[in-house]
Design an enzyme around this catalytic site. Sequence first.
Site: not given
Length: 571
Positions: A220, A279
Amino acid sequence: MTQHSAAPADRAAAPSAADRTGWWRDAVIYQVYPRSFADSNGDGMGDIEGVRSRLPYLRDLGIDAVWLSPFYASPQADAGYDVADYRAIDPMFGTLLDADALIRDAHDLGLRIIVDVVPNHTSDQYEWFRRAIGDGPSSPLRDRYHFRAGKGENGELPPNDWESIFGGPAWTRVADGSWYLHLFAPEQPDLNWEHPAVADEFRSILRFWLDMGVDGFRVDVAHGLVKAPGLPDLGGSDQLRLLGNDVMPFFDQDGVHEIYRSWRTILDEYPGERIAVAEAWTPTVERTAHYVRPDELHQAFNFQYLGTHWDAAELREVIDGSLAAMRPVGAPATWVLSNHDVTRHTTRFANPPAGTQIRTPGDPELGLRRARAATLLMLALPGSAYLYQGEELGLPDVTDLPDEVRQDPSFFRAAGQDGFRDGCRVPLPWTAEGSSYGFGSGGSWLPQPAGWGALSVEAQTGDSGSTLELYRRALSLRRELPGLGAGESVEWLPGTPDGVLAFARPGFRCTVNTTGRPVRLPVPGRMVLASTEVTGATGAAEVTGATGATGVLPENSEFELPADSTVWWSV
Ligand code: NOJ
């Protein structure tokens, strides 16, 4: 850790073509958003047992791996992207034993499991942060976050001008007067990755989950861990406009790559090709490629592709650019159309082009038609593809959720970059009727629209014209047609009219019409799959379209490629 430091001299060379092997290079990876997938205990919230019970569905769909969004212990200020304990499962999702059973069952079915890791920030309920606040200004734990004195006469102004991605200032002041940085919600304080304890903690977390048997991680905010020295002001620029278009002092700093080099050594210690996918929102695909150099992560999401409109010229440019950017580092390109942060592509394509956050239903029929065509295009490209749960049902975004039910923190912080992400997070319909259409026996945490039964797995199964059967057929063909996901380039076929793409892969052709009118083209082979019914082939003895296509179209004749459609051909 400067912004444009040179690559380390000892960088590993890109793998030779022969070494470019690995299950992940052409994998189709399906994102499960646990709270919205399937609810096993009737509390209205999806859970791990729910996912486990549906693994056979995922195996039959034809995917290779499942990526699960966070299921860790969390106060859920940002739907689990605020982690209070990285080594525990939130009780609303189950237990570690459930996670263990899920991983084992998935492996027994031949599916791999990828879990989310959230290293940019913790929850404000993470033990470190609670102690950093509770122990007062001199707590050494404050060094693990970004605490600063404020500006202004009495320190009443934030330390710099950075804004939260969810809107409002990126700083919150605590009772003793200091400020801490949070690029997302105030409940998500940013970690200070210059502190050795932070790096140690995450190396240990990775090992914990690798020991549990996971096959990889989705990282993330992989681009956010390192901030520019001194946390410099942006200087009053329109920050949200710059995001993703420019290198920012808090995103895509070159220092992040040292972290991923250290993570790669851990991944490589484990058997069975464990992977990580970044990401990373970066200004260009070239900068995205930095994250997947041979000694860093394996894949990075292709957000440039996700943001591309349904337009042949734009698509071709992004496809070429993505493949070209990945080639020198030897990483596979990835392709993605939807995830839990953007308006579902069915609804994006139903509206005039306007970014990835759309709040109007547009023309749903057109959107679905284009979405089906876009999927066949994506699955014909070399590299790895990411699917988001429910896209195989052609689900639209739910654009009319009442404000009272919304939970996205960016909605409450107004004017944020994202704003309305609940619309793509509405629980899946599994059955044509019944409580929450089979999601669970106790309703669903976000209301499903009336009529979603017709989009359910049950309603679509066995209907050869359904979107679910289109995905099943496409994924099965992707396995059968040799090398469809392999390779590093596509060969564009010359002479295609504006708005049309035609490309060759070994033994395969793909034709895509992004315009709103049919186009006549020479028959390039034997039709194996079409996103919509194909008719009107000159002299064709038999034409069957859509998912059951047997495609007896005489070669050397012409056929009519319908508006907003994709057709697969074998040659
Ligand atoms: C990206 C995640 O996909 C998104 O859902 C989350 O809000 C932010 N990172 C913050 O963790």
